[in-house]
Design an enzyme around this catalytic site. Sequence first.
Site, PDB file in Angstrom:
ATOM      1  N   SER A 145       0.866  -1.185   0.000  1.00 45.32           N
ATOM      2  CA  SER A 145       0.000   0.000   0.000  1.00 45.32           C
ATOM      3  C   SER A 145       0.899   1.231   0.000  1.00 45.32           C
ATOM      4  O   SER A 145       2.078   1.148   0.385  1.00 45.32           O
ATOM      5  CB  SER A 145      -0.848  -0.006   1.283  1.00 45.32           C
ATOM      6  OG  SER A 145      -1.434   1.272   1.491  1.00 45.32           O
ATOM      7  N   TYR A 158      -2.608  -1.319  10.374  1.00 47.28           N
ATOM      8  CA  TYR A 158      -2.522  -1.430   8.913  1.00 47.28           C
ATOM      9  C   TYR A 158      -1.166  -0.914   8.410  1.00 47.28           C
ATOM     10  O   TYR A 158      -0.481  -1.588   7.628  1.00 47.28           O
ATOM     11  CB  TYR A 158      -3.671  -0.641   8.282  1.00 47.28           C
ATOM     12  CG  TYR A 158      -3.777  -0.801   6.786  1.00 47.28           C
ATOM     13  CD1 TYR A 158      -4.337  -1.950   6.226  1.00 47.28           C
ATOM     14  CD2 TYR A 158      -3.326   0.191   5.920  1.00 47.28           C
ATOM     15  CE1 TYR A 158      -4.440  -2.101   4.848  1.00 47.28           C
ATOM     16  CE2 TYR A 158      -3.428   0.047   4.542  1.00 47.28           C
ATOM     17  CZ  TYR A 158      -3.991  -1.097   4.014  1.00 47.28           C
ATOM     18  OH  TYR A 158      -4.084  -1.245   2.645  1.00 47.28           O
TER      19      TYR A 158
HETATM   20  P1  NAD Z   1     -11.264  -6.055  -0.576  1.00 44.88           P
HETATM   21  O1  NAD Z   1     -11.819  -5.966   0.787  1.00 44.88           O
HETATM   22  O2  NAD Z   1     -12.186  -6.094  -1.727  1.00 44.88           O
HETATM   23  O3  NAD Z   1     -10.288  -7.311  -0.720  1.00 44.88           O
HETATM   24  C1  NAD Z   1      -9.634  -7.933   0.335  1.00 44.88           C
HETATM   25  C2  NAD Z   1      -9.936  -9.410   0.225  1.00 44.88           C
HETATM   26  O4  NAD Z   1      -9.158 -10.129   1.190  1.00 44.88           O
HETATM   27  C3  NAD Z   1     -11.427  -9.723   0.520  1.00 44.88           C
HETATM   28  O5  NAD Z   1     -11.963 -10.502  -0.535  1.00 44.88           O
HETATM   29  C4  NAD Z   1     -11.363 -10.509   1.822  1.00 44.88           C
HETATM   30  O6  NAD Z   1     -12.368 -11.501   1.914  1.00 44.88           O
HETATM   31  C5  NAD Z   1      -9.987 -11.143   1.719  1.00 44.88           C
HETATM   32  N1  NAD Z   1      -9.470 -11.596   2.999  1.00 44.88           N
HETATM   33  C6  NAD Z   1      -9.517 -10.961   4.201  1.00 44.88           C
HETATM   34  N2  NAD Z   1      -8.999 -11.750   5.153  1.00 44.88           N
HETATM   35  C7  NAD Z   1      -8.603 -12.898   4.538  1.00 44.88           C
HETATM   36  C8  NAD Z   1      -8.002 -14.088   4.979  1.00 44.88           C
HETATM   37  N3  NAD Z   1      -7.698 -14.294   6.275  1.00 44.88           N
HETATM   38  N4  NAD Z   1      -7.738 -15.069   4.080  1.00 44.88           N
HETATM   39  C9  NAD Z   1      -8.065 -14.909   2.777  1.00 44.88           C
HETATM   40  N5  NAD Z   1      -8.649 -13.793   2.297  1.00 44.88           N
HETATM   41  C10 NAD Z   1      -8.909 -12.806   3.175  1.00 44.88           C
HETATM   42  O7  NAD Z   1     -10.256  -4.827  -0.710  1.00 44.88           O
HETATM   43  P2  NAD Z   1      -9.111  -4.527  -1.786  1.00 44.88           P
HETATM   44  O8  NAD Z   1      -8.995  -3.074  -1.833  1.00 44.88           O
HETATM   45  O9  NAD Z   1      -9.337  -5.275  -3.036  1.00 44.88           O
HETATM   46  O10 NAD Z   1      -7.815  -5.061  -1.032  1.00 44.88           O
HETATM   47  C11 NAD Z   1      -6.885  -5.945  -1.617  1.00 44.88           C
HETATM   48  C12 NAD Z   1      -5.489  -5.616  -1.105  1.00 44.88           C
HETATM   49  O11 NAD Z   1      -5.110  -4.331  -1.575  1.00 44.88           O
HETATM   50  C13 NAD Z   1      -5.370  -5.574   0.416  1.00 44.88           C
HETATM   51  O12 NAD Z   1      -4.147  -6.174   0.809  1.00 44.88           O
HETATM   52  C14 NAD Z   1      -5.362  -4.088   0.708  1.00 44.88           C
HETATM   53  O13 NAD Z   1      -4.694  -3.774   1.913  1.00 44.88           O
HETATM   54  C15 NAD Z   1      -4.611  -3.563  -0.507  1.00 44.88           C
HETATM   55  N6  NAD Z   1      -4.815  -2.142  -0.771  1.00 44.88           N
HETATM   56  C16 NAD Z   1      -6.038  -1.647  -1.115  1.00 44.88           C
HETATM   57  C17 NAD Z   1      -6.175  -0.286  -1.356  1.00 44.88           C
HETATM   58  C18 NAD Z   1      -7.495   0.336  -1.747  1.00 44.88           C
HETATM   59  O14 NAD Z   1      -7.596   1.570  -1.755  1.00 44.88           O
HETATM   60  N7  NAD Z   1      -8.504  -0.425  -2.102  1.00 44.88           N
HETATM   61  C19 NAD Z   1      -5.079   0.551  -1.232  1.00 44.88           C
HETATM   62  C20 NAD Z   1      -3.851   0.020  -0.880  1.00 44.88           C
HETATM   63  C21 NAD Z   1      -3.724  -1.335  -0.648  1.00 44.88           C
END
Ligand code: NAD
Length: 261
Positions: A145, A158
């Site tokens: 991130s 986080y």
């Molecule tokens: P999201 O909530 O759609 O996706 C996260 C996924 O991880 C979900 O499907 C959830 O069910 C799954 N998950 C949670 N705990 C889990 C576990 N113990 N085992 C398996 N799966 C698990 O959100 P996203 O934005 O698609 O996030 C994906 C990644 O991107 C994350 O690591 C998040 O920190 C990172 N990220 C997102 C953003 C943003 O703005 N969306 C920014 C920076 C980083």
Amino acid sequence: MYPDLEGKTVIVTGAATGIGQAIALRFGQEKANVVINYHSNHDGVEETIQKIKEAGGQAIDLQGDMSKEEDVEKVIQAAHDHFGSMDIMINNAGMENEVPSHELTLDDWNKVINVNLTGAFLGSREAIKYMLKHNIKGSVINMSSVHEIIPWPHFVHYTASKGGVKMMTQTLAMEYAPNGIRVNSIGPGAINTPINAEKFSDPKEKEKVEKLIPMGYIGKPEEIAAVAAWLASSEASYVTGITIFADGGMTKYPSFQGGNG
Ligand code: NAD
């Protein structure tokens, strides 16, 4: 498109929604074999599998908690049993919740660290173990991130997890470079996914975030998936140990925009 991804086997964790789902779909379009790991929410997984098949790829899904050692081992085994290999591991699963740090419970701290950092470690470790055993010059991609470098009040667990992912990525990259295994991270900025859907549904909150982005808009999951495809492809054959920020410029001190400062 990257022709060398065709027929490669990729595991994407937390791929039922958001960025993971877009990555799974992109690799399907690259005609790869995709293992879609999901945790609790299976909605959308069938549709993603269908779209991957229509695009010429193959896909299976597997439930599993990526913070648990035995579930991570099962996902790697499933890739091997079903597709006969495992070439690309994308540790994408992640979570966050907003709490002032002095009120953050140990339970919440542990939950986020366990999924975001320990989960990425377990996925990296098992993938590297598999690649070494089968002499595969594979690629590991960790979803970090912008908060691996930008502090974020109310999200100390986080930011600590993503800061950890940064150093874990660099250390593993150095350790396994002699084996031809590349380890990199992607640092998304603000991307429109379920993780922040509630926040972005409020126009005022959305506008506040947009002001932090020099390019002026919240990114799409496909824009992160494109980075993952490139990083996994042979076009990135000499790239290891880095974080690619795909953030519309968010990490570039946007308050200095226009000559401020
Ligand atoms: P999201 O909530 O759609 O996706 C996260 C996924 O991880 C979900 O499907 C959830 O069910 C799954 N998950 C949670 N705990 C889990 C576990 N113990 N085992 C398996 N799966 C698990 O959100 P996203 O934005 O698609 O996030 C994906 C990644 O991107 C994350 O690591 C998040 O920190 C990172 N990220 C997102 C953003 C943003 O703005 N969306 C920014 C920076 C980083």
